[in-house]
Design a protein around this motif. Sequence first.
Motif, PDB file in Angstrom:
ATOM      1  N   TYR A 123       0.761  -1.258  -0.061  1.00 55.45           N
ATOM      2  CA  TYR A 123       0.073   0.169   0.014  1.00 55.45           C
ATOM      3  C   TYR A 123       0.837   1.463  -0.055  1.00 55.45           C
ATOM      4  CZ  TYR A 123      -4.215  -2.759   0.639  1.00 55.45           C
ATOM      5  OH  TYR A 123      -5.251  -3.602   0.576  1.00 55.45           O
ATOM      6  N   LYS A 124       1.917   1.323   0.418  1.00 51.61           N
ATOM      7  CA  LYS A 124       2.912   2.263   0.483  1.00 51.61           C
ATOM      8  C   LYS A 124       3.588   2.635  -1.001  1.00 51.61           C
ATOM      9  CE  LYS A 124       5.229   5.558   2.758  1.00 51.61           C
ATOM     10  NZ  LYS A 124       4.304   6.652   3.389  1.00 51.61           N
ATOM     11  N   LEU A 125       3.656   1.553  -1.607  1.00 52.06           N
ATOM     12  CA  LEU A 125       4.325   1.385  -2.886  1.00 52.06           C
ATOM     13  C   LEU A 125       3.124   2.138  -3.820  1.00 52.06           C
ATOM     14  CD1 LEU A 125       6.457   1.148  -5.157  1.00 52.06           C
ATOM     15  CD2 LEU A 125       5.427  -0.946  -5.202  1.00 52.06           C
ATOM     16  N   GLU A 126       2.066   1.781  -3.598  1.00 49.66           N
ATOM     17  CA  GLU A 126       0.656   1.925  -4.270  1.00 49.66           C
ATOM     18  C   GLU A 126       0.581   3.536  -4.391  1.00 49.66           C
ATOM     19  OE1 GLU A 126      -3.387   0.200  -5.277  1.00 49.66           O
ATOM     20  OE2 GLU A 126      -3.115   0.799  -3.359  1.00 49.66           O
ATOM     21  N   SER A 127       0.422   3.972  -2.800  1.00 51.36           N
ATOM     22  CA  SER A 127       0.195   5.472  -2.650  1.00 51.36           C
ATOM     23  C   SER A 127       1.424   6.468  -3.101  1.00 51.36           C
ATOM     24  CB  SER A 127       0.457   5.768  -0.887  1.00 51.36           C
ATOM     25  OG  SER A 127       0.403   7.124  -0.579  1.00 51.36           O
ATOM     26  N   VAL A 128       2.681   6.013  -3.214  1.00 50.74           N
ATOM     27  CA  VAL A 128       3.823   6.643  -3.864  1.00 50.74           C
ATOM     28  C   VAL A 128       3.756   6.547  -5.300  1.00 50.74           C
ATOM     29  CG1 VAL A 128       6.335   6.674  -4.203  1.00 50.74           C
ATOM     30  CG2 VAL A 128       5.548   6.008  -1.804  1.00 50.74           C
ATOM     31  N   VAL A 129       3.313   5.935  -5.894  1.00 47.91           N
ATOM     32  CA  VAL A 129       3.134   5.546  -7.421  1.00 47.91           C
ATOM     33  C   VAL A 129       1.914   6.583  -7.928  1.00 47.91           C
ATOM     34  CG1 VAL A 129       2.653   4.293  -9.438  1.00 47.91           C
ATOM     35  CG2 VAL A 129       4.086   3.452  -7.587  1.00 47.91           C
ATOM     36  N   ILE A 130       0.935   6.325  -7.088  1.00 48.55           N
ATOM     37  CA  ILE A 130      -0.366   7.430  -7.591  1.00 48.55           C
ATOM     38  C   ILE A 130       0.302   8.635  -7.050  1.00 48.55           C
ATOM     39  CG2 ILE A 130      -2.396   7.918  -6.722  1.00 48.55           C
ATOM     40  CD1 ILE A 130      -2.996   4.885  -6.567  1.00 48.55           C
ATOM     41  N   SER A 131       0.762   9.134  -6.106  1.00 45.52           N
ATOM     42  CA  SER A 131       1.272  10.381  -5.772  1.00 45.52           C
ATOM     43  C   SER A 131       2.027  11.064  -6.834  1.00 45.52           C
ATOM     44  CB  SER A 131       1.965  10.559  -4.357  1.00 45.52           C
ATOM     45  OG  SER A 131       2.245  11.845  -4.242  1.00 45.52           O
ATOM     46  N   LEU A 132       2.890  10.246  -7.535  1.00 41.57           N
ATOM     47  CA  LEU A 132       3.691  10.476  -8.553  1.00 41.57           C
ATOM     48  C   LEU A 132       3.021  10.928  -9.485  1.00 41.57           C
ATOM     49  CD1 LEU A 132       6.806   8.179  -8.366  1.00 41.57           C
ATOM     50  CD2 LEU A 132       6.849  10.390  -7.635  1.00 41.57           C
ATOM     51  N   VAL A 133       2.020   9.869 -10.217  1.00 36.04           N
ATOM     52  CA  VAL A 133       1.256  10.316 -11.285  1.00 36.04           C
ATOM     53  C   VAL A 133       0.220  11.456 -11.024  1.00 36.04           C
ATOM     54  CG1 VAL A 133      -0.836   9.471 -12.541  1.00 36.04           C
ATOM     55  CG2 VAL A 133       0.968   7.812 -11.798  1.00 36.04           C
ATOM     56  N   ASP A 134      -0.296  11.601  -9.767  1.00 35.95           N
ATOM     57  CA  ASP A 134      -0.882  12.971  -9.330  1.00 35.95           C
ATOM     58  C   ASP A 134      -0.192  14.091  -9.731  1.00 35.95           C
ATOM     59  OD1 ASP A 134      -3.205  11.201  -8.913  1.00 35.95           O
ATOM     60  OD2 ASP A 134      -3.207  11.721  -6.612  1.00 35.95           O
ATOM     61  N   ASP A 135       1.042  14.043  -9.195  1.00 35.39           N
ATOM     62  CA  ASP A 135       1.929  15.119  -9.283  1.00 35.39           C
ATOM     63  C   ASP A 135       2.139  15.600 -10.843  1.00 35.39           C
ATOM     64  OD1 ASP A 135       2.278  15.591  -6.519  1.00 35.39           O
ATOM     65  OD2 ASP A 135       4.181  14.311  -6.508  1.00 35.39           O
ATOM     66  N   HIS A 136       2.233  14.511 -11.641  1.00 32.68           N
ATOM     67  CA  HIS A 136       2.540  14.707 -13.004  1.00 32.68           C
ATOM     68  C   HIS A 136       1.325  15.236 -13.758  1.00 32.68           C
ATOM     69  CE1 HIS A 136       2.619  13.496 -17.301  1.00 32.68           C
ATOM     70  NE2 HIS A 136       3.648  13.834 -17.321  1.00 32.68           N
ATOM     71  N   LEU A 137       0.097  14.732 -13.295  1.00 30.36           N
ATOM     72  CA  LEU A 137      -1.142  15.448 -13.573  1.00 30.36           C
ATOM     73  C   LEU A 137      -1.287  16.945 -13.434  1.00 30.36           C
ATOM     74  CD1 LEU A 137      -3.429  12.402 -13.153  1.00 30.36           C
ATOM     75  CD2 LEU A 137      -2.545  13.041 -15.454  1.00 30.36           C
ATOM     76  N   LYS A 138      -0.997  17.175 -12.153  1.00 34.89           N
ATOM     77  CA  LYS A 138      -1.212  18.551 -11.703  1.00 34.89           C
ATOM     78  C   LYS A 138      -0.248  19.301 -12.308  1.00 34.89           C
ATOM     79  CE  LYS A 138      -1.318  21.332  -7.350  1.00 34.89           C
ATOM     80  NZ  LYS A 138      -0.879  21.372  -6.033  1.00 34.89           N
ATOM     81  N   SER A 139       1.049  18.955 -12.548  1.00 37.03           N
ATOM     82  CA  SER A 139       1.950  19.634 -13.270  1.00 37.03           C
ATOM     83  C   SER A 139       1.451  19.881 -14.694  1.00 37.03           C
ATOM     84  CB  SER A 139       3.379  18.982 -13.426  1.00 37.03           C
ATOM     85  OG  SER A 139       4.261  19.676 -13.926  1.00 37.03           O
ATOM     86  N   THR A 140       0.789  18.960 -15.492  1.00 37.19           N
ATOM     87  CA  THR A 140       0.093  19.126 -16.651  1.00 37.19           C
ATOM     88  C   THR A 140      -0.868  20.455 -16.877  1.00 37.19           C
ATOM     89  OG1 THR A 140       0.737  16.950 -17.233  1.00 37.19           O
ATOM     90  CG2 THR A 140      -0.800  17.958 -18.688  1.00 37.19           C
ATOM     91  N   THR A 141      -1.884  20.392 -15.844  1.00 37.82           N
ATOM     92  CA  THR A 141      -2.690  21.358 -15.994  1.00 37.82           C
ATOM     93  C   THR A 141      -2.337  22.535 -15.287  1.00 37.82           C
ATOM     94  OG1 THR A 141      -3.159  20.594 -13.603  1.00 37.82           O
ATOM     95  CG2 THR A 141      -4.688  19.439 -15.132  1.00 37.82           C
TER      96      THR A 141
END
Length: 464
Positions: free
Chosen positions: A30-48
């Motif tokens: 769950y920690k790895l899942e949280s980190v990966v999703i956080s990285l995806v979220d950061d990338h998406l936020k950076s895009t917007t």
Amino acid sequence: MFNSIKIKLIVWFLVIFSIVLLGLEIFMYYKLESVVISLVDDHLKSTTNSLANLLTVEDEHGQLDMGLAEVSQATTGDYAEKLSGNYYQIYTSGGVMLVRSPSLTLANTALPMSEETLVPRYDTVTGPAGEPTRIVTQTFKFPRGNLTFQAGESMKETNQLMSSFRNFALVMFPAVFLICAVGVFFITDLAMKSLKVFSVKINQITEESLSERVETDSVAAELKPLAASFNGMLSKLEGSFLRQRQFLSDASHELRTPTTIIKSFCDVTLGRDRAGEEYKEAIKKIGETVNRMCDIINRILVVSRFDSKTVELKPVRVDIKDVMKDVLRLMESAANNKGVQIDLQGPNLSIRGDREGLTEVFTNIIENAVKYNRQNGNVDITIGEDAGTAVISVADTGIGIPDDELEKIFDRFYRVDASRGQTVGSGLGLSIVRTIVEAHGGRIEVKSEQGKGSLFQVFLPKMV
């Protein structure tokens, strides 16, 4: 099986290990899942944010429409490929689509629109290609009205990563569990080896080899207290066996003399015809010897009962002076025959004790004081108290006891060498005396000077 310490250790270790390892794997998953999703979220936020900043600059130059057109015509990267898994789109507050990334336009599809929100909102939805897609939605204010920006990224690779980790954990958990199970089995077996050696050594010790001891230096540190306790028990057993053997030897020796006397009298008397007076004299001597044997046997039985804890004292309120008077009446004849003067002094003093046992104690002490006294000697008995303890002192003017034999006089069948040729006794009296006194919670002490006499002092708890 579960009575085995080894099995219990293995089971407990594996249960705890399994819980810890399983918990660690779940936490890491769950920690790895949280980190990966956080990285995806950061990338998406950076895009917007990048798209919003670009359009803000174009709007400041009055070229917002040109900027929107440029944003919709990306020609390179993942956003330019049809259903590549990377998407963005911009629409008005009325739901009018203004911009879609080529990855959406080429497939003539769009991300699911969401309500306006000034703060980033993240959702996982089914994407245009039917795969799980992570999207971010955020509304920005422009002079011409609010524009909502959305960016999405396929979770296909993320899910594959998490699936690989999950499969790896499902394979590694049984493997690590099996390796640890085998390892702890051998480690426990090795740890128990010293216990097995200890057990073998114990099994080698019999009643014929009680003098042997378990070596404490070579055993494991955890077994040293056990080895020391076992050695202590062996010492007590050895002492008990030695005392038992000595008791049997001494009892046999003491009984051999009267039986020899009886046999001799019988052999001599029956060797030829004799007068009636001679037969009567022989029977009298045999009777005296039998009485002595009975006395020895009775004392041996008393000692045996005390050793086996079958003697039950019956404590009642006892006046020591009354007990002493009873004893003096019993000893009056023996004292008169030897011309010994007995003097009793002290107040009436009550204690809680067994009257019969206390009578036995003081009968033995005073009997010895008379028996080993000089002709026309004195025995002084004093009753007193000290700090809540009754103190009974018996002093005589007898032969005394050598200093090196004072501690031995309470041993069974022990008699001072100087007394052996003068009096007849079993050597059990003082041993019984000390046993009874200690059973009452008291103690006995003796002081003596050879040739001048002895002083016996009995200390007993006084009745409150």
